[in-house]
Design a protein around this motif. Structure first.
Motif, PDB file in Angstrom:
ATOM      1  N   LEU A   1       0.721  -1.004  -0.100  1.00 49.83           N
ATOM      2  CA  LEU A   1      -0.358  -0.341  -0.151  1.00 49.83           C
ATOM      3  C   LEU A   1       1.226   1.343  -0.652  1.00 49.83           C
ATOM      4  O   LEU A   1       0.602   2.029   0.109  1.00 49.83           O
ATOM      5  CB  LEU A   1      -1.171  -0.164   0.973  1.00 49.83           C
ATOM      6  N   ARG A   2       2.198   1.218   0.245  1.00 52.47           N
ATOM      7  CA  ARG A   2       3.147   2.390   0.605  1.00 52.47           C
ATOM      8  C   ARG A   2       3.837   1.905  -0.912  1.00 52.47           C
ATOM      9  O   ARG A   2       4.756   1.247  -1.126  1.00 52.47           O
ATOM     10  CB  ARG A   2       4.484   1.888   1.262  1.00 52.47           C
ATOM     11  N   GLY A   3       3.732   3.116  -1.757  1.00 58.51           N
ATOM     12  CA  GLY A   3       4.723   3.489  -3.025  1.00 58.51           C
ATOM     13  C   GLY A   3       6.581   3.058  -2.937  1.00 58.51           C
ATOM     14  O   GLY A   3       7.140   2.085  -3.706  1.00 58.51           O
ATOM     15  N   ALA A   4       6.607   3.193  -1.890  1.00 53.53           N
ATOM     16  CA  ALA A   4       8.497   2.746  -1.094  1.00 53.53           C
ATOM     17  C   ALA A   4       8.405   1.387  -1.246  1.00 53.53           C
ATOM     18  O   ALA A   4       9.728   0.801  -2.027  1.00 53.53           O
ATOM     19  CB  ALA A   4       8.992   3.386  -0.647  1.00 53.53           C
ATOM     20  N   GLU A   5       7.445   0.565  -0.888  1.00 53.98           N
ATOM     21  CA  GLU A   5       7.431  -0.747  -0.825  1.00 53.98           C
ATOM     22  C   GLU A   5       7.643  -1.352  -1.667  1.00 53.98           C
ATOM     23  O   GLU A   5       8.043  -2.732  -2.564  1.00 53.98           O
ATOM     24  CB  GLU A   5       6.348  -1.358   0.473  1.00 53.98           C
ATOM     25  N   ARG A   6       6.255  -0.636  -2.459  1.00 51.02           N
ATOM     26  CA  ARG A   6       5.820  -0.805  -4.427  1.00 51.02           C
ATOM     27  C   ARG A   6       7.351  -1.171  -4.838  1.00 51.02           C
ATOM     28  O   ARG A   6       7.274  -2.193  -5.727  1.00 51.02           O
ATOM     29  CB  ARG A   6       4.930  -0.277  -4.773  1.00 51.02           C
ATOM     30  N   LYS A   7       8.073  -0.033  -5.098  1.00 50.11           N
ATOM     31  CA  LYS A   7       9.077  -0.010  -5.778  1.00 50.11           C
ATOM     32  C   LYS A   7      10.451  -1.032  -5.000  1.00 50.11           C
ATOM     33  O   LYS A   7      10.883  -1.570  -6.546  1.00 50.11           O
ATOM     34  CB  LYS A   7       9.505   1.346  -5.508  1.00 50.11           C
ATOM     35  N   LYS A   8      10.547  -1.080  -4.088  1.00 49.28           N
ATOM     36  CA  LYS A   8      11.192  -2.312  -3.757  1.00 49.28           C
ATOM     37  C   LYS A   8      10.913  -3.616  -3.913  1.00 49.28           C
ATOM     38  O   LYS A   8      11.718  -4.784  -4.224  1.00 49.28           O
ATOM     39  CB  LYS A   8      11.038  -2.116  -1.935  1.00 49.28           C
ATOM     40  N   ALA A   9       9.067  -4.454  -3.739  1.00 48.18           N
ATOM     41  CA  ALA A   9       9.271  -5.346  -4.044  1.00 48.18           C
ATOM     42  C   ALA A   9       8.421  -5.955  -5.342  1.00 48.18           C
ATOM     43  O   ALA A   9       9.365  -6.403  -6.061  1.00 48.18           O
ATOM     44  CB  ALA A   9       8.120  -5.699  -3.033  1.00 48.18           C
TER      45      ALA A   9
END
Length: 270
Positions: free
Chosen positions: A18-26
């Motif tokens: 749900l968080r943009g930084a996590e989307r990019k990381k994963a």
């Protein structure tokens, strides 16, 4: 198999998306609801599908299709569904998908004829709607230029009603680079402007050419310096008393106008 709870590790990992930084990381994002999940499955992007009992009863055929396609299918509790959603009333159907944006060069491959280019659009609902309109009129790609919203944002994905999976979407913060590469691809650039020198009603000859439409920020419109770089600035005539049009409406009018002329041009003459 007992339903996964909000504490189940796979659910916990998905919630982080749900968080943009996590989307990019994963390299993954969430798509929820029947429209988005159906489109995601059709393009082979779904890595795991979560569903509640209620969603299982309602979308049994969709879930069976996902299972047959080899997608990992996991039942979840209602509480887990709420944790995976950023809506007030979660649909109980959530897919974990691979990120879908493509490099700018790929979006411009193949002699594009119609491009939607929102510039510094910050409202995800508007971005999703522009992508949906671009898909509906048959545009070749959508390019989110400048400091624009993440197209994988939940509201953007929902607002697109599945269209984020239907056409190439590129992101590029360098607006000058976007304009340069669009021009290099042989596509003219049209900017929407209230004081444009071209009236949309009189622009059919222009609209017949390969075109990229620039649309500005919701609050401030298109930066005059960016509009000045466009090949032409086009105004939408307003015949009633409305002072202006919002971003999504202006995009729909302009993209439809281009598609109408281009498709008419494609029809065989008798």
């Amino acid at each position: 198999m007992d339903p996964f709870t909000e504490r189940t590790p796979r659910v916990v990992s998905a919630v982080k998306l749900l968080r943009g930084a996590e989307r990019k990381k994963a390299g993954r994002f969430l798509a929820e609801g029947a429209n988005s999940v159906t489109a995601a499955l059709a393009t082979g992007r779904v890595e795991e599908l979560f569903f509640t009992d209620e969603a299982g009863a309602r979308y049994g055929e969709l879930i069976a299709g996902a299972t047959a396609a080899g997608v990992r299918v996991s039942p979840i509790t209602e509480r887990a569904a709420r944790s995976l959603s950023d809506t007030v009333t979660p649909p109980g159907l959530v897919a974990v998908c691979g990120l879908l944006d493509v490099p700018l060069g790929q979006a411009l491959d193949g002699s594009p004829r119609l491009l939607a280019v929102p510039v510094s659009v910050s409202e995800p609902g508007n971005a999703g709607t522009v992508i949906r309109v671009a898909d509906a009129v048959g545009a070749d790609a959508a390019i989110l230029a400048g400091d624009s919203v993440d197209p994988h944002n939940g509201k953007c994905v929902r607002s697109s009603a599945g269209s984020v999976f239907h056409l190439p979407i590129a992101r590029e913060r360098d607006v000058a680079l976007v304009l340069e590469q669009i021009t290099a691809a042989g596509v003219q650039i049209l900017a929407t402007a209230a004081d444009g020198e071209v009236d949309l009603d009189d622009a059919d000859e222009l609209l017949a050419r390969p075109t990229a439409w620039l649309f500005g920020n919701e609050a401030h419109g298109l930066d005059p310096a960016i509009a000045a770089v466009a090949d032409h600035r086009v105004r939408i005539p307003i015949h009633g008393r409305a002072e202006s049009l919002n971003l999504a409406t202006a995009a729909a009018i302009c993209l439809y106008a281009s598609a109408r002329v281009q498709h008419r041009q494609d029809r065989p003459t008798t």
